[in-house]
Every structure is written in structure tokens, then in C-alpha cells.
Design a protein around this motif. Structure first.
Motif, mmCIF file in Angstrom:
data_model
loop_
_atom_site.group_PDB
_atom_site.id
_atom_site.type_symbol
_atom_site.label_atom_id
_atom_site.label_comp_id
_atom_site.label_asym_id
_atom_site.label_seq_id
_atom_site.Cartn_x
_atom_site.Cartn_y
_atom_site.Cartn_z
ATOM 1 N N ALA A 166 24.639 -36.383 -2.612
ATOM 2 C CA ALA A 166 23.336 -36.010 -3.157
ATOM 3 C C ALA A 166 23.053 -34.525 -2.941
ATOM 4 O O ALA A 166 22.562 -33.829 -3.835
ATOM 5 C CB ALA A 166 22.244 -36.858 -2.524
ATOM 6 N N ARG A 167 23.366 -34.036 -1.738
ATOM 7 C CA ARG A 167 23.116 -32.624 -1.445
ATOM 8 C C ARG A 167 24.033 -31.712 -2.256
ATOM 9 O O ARG A 167 23.585 -30.694 -2.799
ATOM 10 C CB ARG A 167 23.305 -32.365 0.050
ATOM 11 N N LEU A 168 25.301 -32.073 -2.372
ATOM 12 C CA LEU A 168 26.225 -31.255 -3.162
ATOM 13 C C LEU A 168 25.828 -31.261 -4.632
ATOM 14 O O LEU A 168 25.901 -30.223 -5.303
ATOM 15 C CB LEU A 168 27.658 -31.764 -2.998
ATOM 16 N N THR A 169 25.392 -32.400 -5.133
ATOM 17 C CA THR A 169 24.924 -32.475 -6.517
ATOM 18 C C THR A 169 23.738 -31.541 -6.738
ATOM 19 O O THR A 169 23.663 -30.828 -7.747
ATOM 20 C CB THR A 169 24.525 -33.919 -6.873
ATOM 21 N N GLU A 170 22.826 -31.523 -5.778
ATOM 22 C CA GLU A 170 21.652 -30.649 -5.876
ATOM 23 C C GLU A 170 22.055 -29.176 -5.874
ATOM 24 O O GLU A 170 21.603 -28.393 -6.727
ATOM 25 C CB GLU A 170 20.709 -30.929 -4.705
ATOM 26 N N LEU A 171 22.889 -28.793 -4.930
ATOM 27 C CA LEU A 171 23.299 -27.390 -4.823
ATOM 28 C C LEU A 171 24.127 -26.967 -6.038
ATOM 29 O O LEU A 171 23.883 -25.911 -6.631
ATOM 30 C CB LEU A 171 24.116 -27.183 -3.544
ATOM 31 N N ALA A 172 25.098 -27.796 -6.390
ATOM 32 C CA ALA A 172 25.955 -27.469 -7.526
ATOM 33 C C ALA A 172 25.151 -27.403 -8.822
ATOM 34 O O ALA A 172 25.395 -26.544 -9.673
ATOM 35 C CB ALA A 172 27.070 -28.503 -7.656
ATOM 36 N N GLY A 173 24.177 -28.307 -8.961
ATOM 37 C CA GLY A 173 23.344 -28.298 -10.155
ATOM 38 C C GLY A 173 22.549 -27.018 -10.285
ATOM 39 O O GLY A 173 22.382 -26.482 -11.386
ATOM 40 N N GLY A 174 22.075 -26.495 -9.165
ATOM 41 C CA GLY A 174 21.346 -25.229 -9.197
ATOM 42 C C GLY A 174 22.232 -24.074 -9.637
ATOM 43 O O GLY A 174 21.828 -23.250 -10.469
ATOM 44 N N PHE A 175 23.446 -24.033 -9.092
ATOM 45 C CA PHE A 175 24.371 -22.961 -9.477
ATOM 46 C C PHE A 175 24.784 -23.092 -10.944
ATOM 47 O O PHE A 175 24.870 -22.099 -11.667
ATOM 48 C CB PHE A 175 25.615 -22.983 -8.584
ATOM 49 N N ALA A 176 25.033 -24.327 -11.381
ATOM 50 C CA ALA A 176 25.437 -24.547 -12.767
ATOM 51 C C ALA A 176 24.328 -24.148 -13.735
ATOM 52 O O ALA A 176 24.589 -23.542 -14.786
ATOM 53 C CB ALA A 176 25.815 -26.011 -12.981
ATOM 54 N N ALA A 177 23.087 -24.481 -13.392
ATOM 55 C CA ALA A 177 21.959 -24.127 -14.256
ATOM 56 C C ALA A 177 21.794 -22.615 -14.345
ATOM 57 O O ALA A 177 21.541 -22.064 -15.428
ATOM 58 C CB ALA A 177 20.679 -24.772 -13.730
ATOM 59 N N SER A 178 21.954 -21.933 -13.222
ATOM 60 C CA SER A 178 21.849 -20.470 -13.222
ATOM 61 C C SER A 178 22.947 -19.848 -14.071
ATOM 62 O O SER A 178 22.708 -18.903 -14.830
ATOM 63 C CB SER A 178 21.931 -19.939 -11.791
ATOM 64 N N ALA A 179 24.154 -20.386 -13.954
ATOM 65 C CA ALA A 179 25.273 -19.859 -14.730
ATOM 66 C C ALA A 179 25.053 -20.076 -16.223
ATOM 67 O O ALA A 179 25.302 -19.179 -17.041
ATOM 68 C CB ALA A 179 26.577 -20.515 -14.284
ATOM 69 N N ALA A 180 24.583 -21.264 -16.584
ATOM 70 C CA ALA A 180 24.329 -21.556 -17.994
ATOM 71 C C ALA A 180 23.237 -20.637 -18.546
ATOM 72 O O ALA A 180 23.355 -20.119 -19.671
ATOM 73 C CB ALA A 180 23.928 -23.016 -18.163
ATOM 74 N N LYS A 181 22.187 -20.417 -17.771
ATOM 75 C CA LYS A 181 21.097 -19.543 -18.195
ATOM 76 C C LYS A 181 21.580 -18.114 -18.381
ATOM 77 O O LYS A 181 21.079 -17.372 -19.236
ATOM 78 C CB LYS A 181 19.966 -19.588 -17.167
ATOM 79 N N ALA A 182 22.576 -17.717 -17.599
ATOM 80 C CA ALA A 182 23.120 -16.364 -17.690
ATOM 81 C C ALA A 182 24.153 -16.220 -18.806
ATOM 82 O O ALA A 182 24.732 -15.147 -18.984
ATOM 83 C CB ALA A 182 23.749 -15.968 -16.359
ATOM 84 N N GLY A 183 24.382 -17.296 -19.561
ATOM 85 C CA GLY A 183 25.283 -17.215 -20.709
ATOM 86 C C GLY A 183 26.727 -17.539 -20.416
ATOM 87 O O GLY A 183 27.632 -17.016 -21.083
ATOM 88 N N ALA A 184 26.971 -18.435 -19.463
ATOM 89 C CA ALA A 184 28.348 -18.771 -19.092
ATOM 90 C C ALA A 184 29.117 -19.443 -20.224
ATOM 91 O O ALA A 184 30.343 -19.319 -20.297
ATOM 92 C CB ALA A 184 28.343 -19.676 -17.860
#
Length: 287
Positions: free
Chosen positions: A260-278
């Protein structure tokens, strides 16, 4: 018997995988490989992903990557190793990952306690991965673990991604789906790459696509409009469930709270990357 909520491992994987995959869309990898004469986008991809296997031939790359046309692979492999050795490509890949993550996530995120925690959790999950029958995972598992937390996180994400991918290939073979049939049915589910991206990156043409659709129709998996039938939808669900079963060990090892914690952390990083145009905005979809 699993002790995790149904689908928890897959959800975690789906949050981890984007940062691994982003490097293949990043100009950073092409920039790092260009001085060695590796410039074609397909050559960059094949070199960057296959380098852990060593100087592999076209047959090995086609087998392990699964959904690429062998003729496309053979255009660049093994010739790419004449331009740069696997060791040279691996060093360039790590530099590209570093540059990409700095651009997508920013220096603050890379040096944050959350990144260190995510790296530790992802590496702990990867500790339970197994080598037999999983060539791409095993090749990456033999590489040294980078010291920097953001690079260690990417390395762990890569191992976890390839571990699941190796398992998924076994499931596709068991289901009797050839590489393009797997791609066509995934796209028809609404979760796969858009057809134009499949055709421009996997080495197939529109006639190949139409022929794969027809084969799926003959099996009752696709209807006349190219949509999944009820049977096709059920097959796609079972493919994912079967992959979950083969890929359960890393997440069982981590435990419910850790997942659950890894999903939360990874989801935050993935969302930031997608927003930055990954990723390209039109990468996924049926159109």
C-alpha cells in the motif's frame, strides 16, 4: 493463498512501471547513445532494453521482447553492438535515467525521504523475484544496484517490470495469442497502445493488424467492429489474473502495508512524471 487484497500487486506494479518505461520515450536516452551512432528510435530502444542480456542476437531479443516483429529487430540487432558494447550502453542508460528523473521529478523529489523510502520498498519487493524462466528480469538482477536512491528506485522498478513481463509472456503463450494478437486484443480492451503507436514502433503494418483481427474474430474473441466480445473480455481478464499469480511473490514478500505504501509513493512519482510530459498524450487508446 494470497494475503493481499485482490489486485493489490498489479495496482502497485501499474504505479511503479511508468518511471521505468519513461526512459524509452525520453530524449535523454537518444542523446546519450547518439555519439556512438545509435540514433534510430528502434535502435535506441533495442539497445537500451536489451543491453543487460549482453551482446544478444536478434532471435534472443525477439523472444524476450515478444511483441516486436522479428524483421524489425533484425534490422538493428546484433549490429547495434558493433556501435557500442552492452557495457557502454548500460552506462549511457543510467546517465539517461538520471537526467530524465531530474527533469521529470525535480531535484527536491530526488533527494526526498519519500524517494529513499520508495527505493527501499521496491528493492525489498524485488528481493523476492525469481530468475528461472525470467530472462529479462534475471539479466537486470545481475546488474549492480546504483547508490543514489532515485537510480536504485528505477533499477528496482525495472526488475519488477521485467519480472511481470516475463510472466506475462508465458501466459500469452499458454493462451495461444501470438505477439500481434496480444497487442490487438489489449488495444481493443481500451488499455493498450493506440494502433498508430503499435504500427510505428513494433514493425507491423495495417495489413498485419487486420489479419490479426481476423484471427481473433475466428476464435470468437473480437466482433465485426473490432471490439472484444464477452469471451474476449473474459480472456483479457484471465490473462491479467494469471499474470498476477505468477508475479505475486514480490508483493507477498512486501506485505499488505508495504504494498500500500509503495503504491502510494510510486503513484505520486508517476503522476508527477506524467504531468511533466513523460509520455505522448495519444499513446494509449483504441483510436
Amino acid at each position: 493463498m494470497t494475503s493481499l487484497p485482490q489486485g493489490a500487486g498489479r495496482r502497485c506494479h501499474n504505479m511503479i512501471n511508468p518511471l521505468h518505461s519513461a526512459v524509452y520515450f525520453s530524449p535523454a536516452l537518444a542523446k546519450e547513445l547518439a555519439p556512438y551512432g545509435i540514433e534510430d528510435p528502434s535502435a535506441v530502444y533495442f539497445a537500451g532494453r536489451a543491453a543487460p542480456l549482453g551482446a544478444a542476437g536478434a532471435g534472443t531479443v525477439t523472444a524476450t521482447f515478444y511483441n516486436f516483429s522479428h524483421s524489425l529487430v533484425a534490422r538493428f540487432v546484433p549490429a547495434v553492438w558493433e556501435s557500442a558494447s552492452p557495457a557502454t550502453v548500460l552506462a549511457a542508460r543510467l546517465r539517461a535515467v538520471d537526467a530524465m528523473l531530474r527533469e521529470l521529478l525535480g531535484e527536491e523529489a530526488l533527494s526526498s525521504p519519500e524517494m529513499t523510502e520508495a527505493a527501499q520498498l521496491a528493492m525489498a519487493a524485488a528481493d523476492a523475484c525469481t530468475r528461472p524462466g525470467r530472462p529479462l528480469y534475471a539479466a537486470n538482477a545481475d546488474l549492480p544496484i546504483p547508490d543514489a536512491p532515485h537510480l536504485a528506485y528505477w533499477h528496482a522498478a525495472t526488475m519488477l517490470r521485467e519480472h511481470r513481463g516475463d510472466a506475462h509472456i508465458a501466459v500469452l503463450l499458454s493462451a495461444g495469442l501470438d505477439p500481434l494478437e496480444a497487442l490487438v486484443s489489449h488495444t481493443a480492451s481500451g488499455r493498450g497502445m493506440a494502433p498508430k503507436w503499435v504500427l510505428s514502433t513494433r514493425g507491423y503494418n495495417k495489413q498485419d493488424w487486420a489479419a490479426a483481427q481476423e484471427r481473433l474474430r475466428e476464435r470468437g474473441l473480437l466482433d465485426a467492429e473490432g471490439e472484444l466480445t464477452a469471451e474476449g473480455t473474459e480472456l483479457r481478464k484471465e490473462l491479467e489474473h494469471a499474470t498476477d499469480r505468477l508475479d505475486g511473490a514480490p508483493y507477498e514478500h512486501l506485505g499488505e502495508a508495504g504494498v500500500a505504501r509503495l503504491t502510494e509513493l510510486a503513484g505520486g512519482f508517476a503522476a508527477s512524471a506524467a504531468k511533466a510530459g513523460a509520455f505522448p498524450e495519444d499513446l494509449f487508446g483504441k483510436g
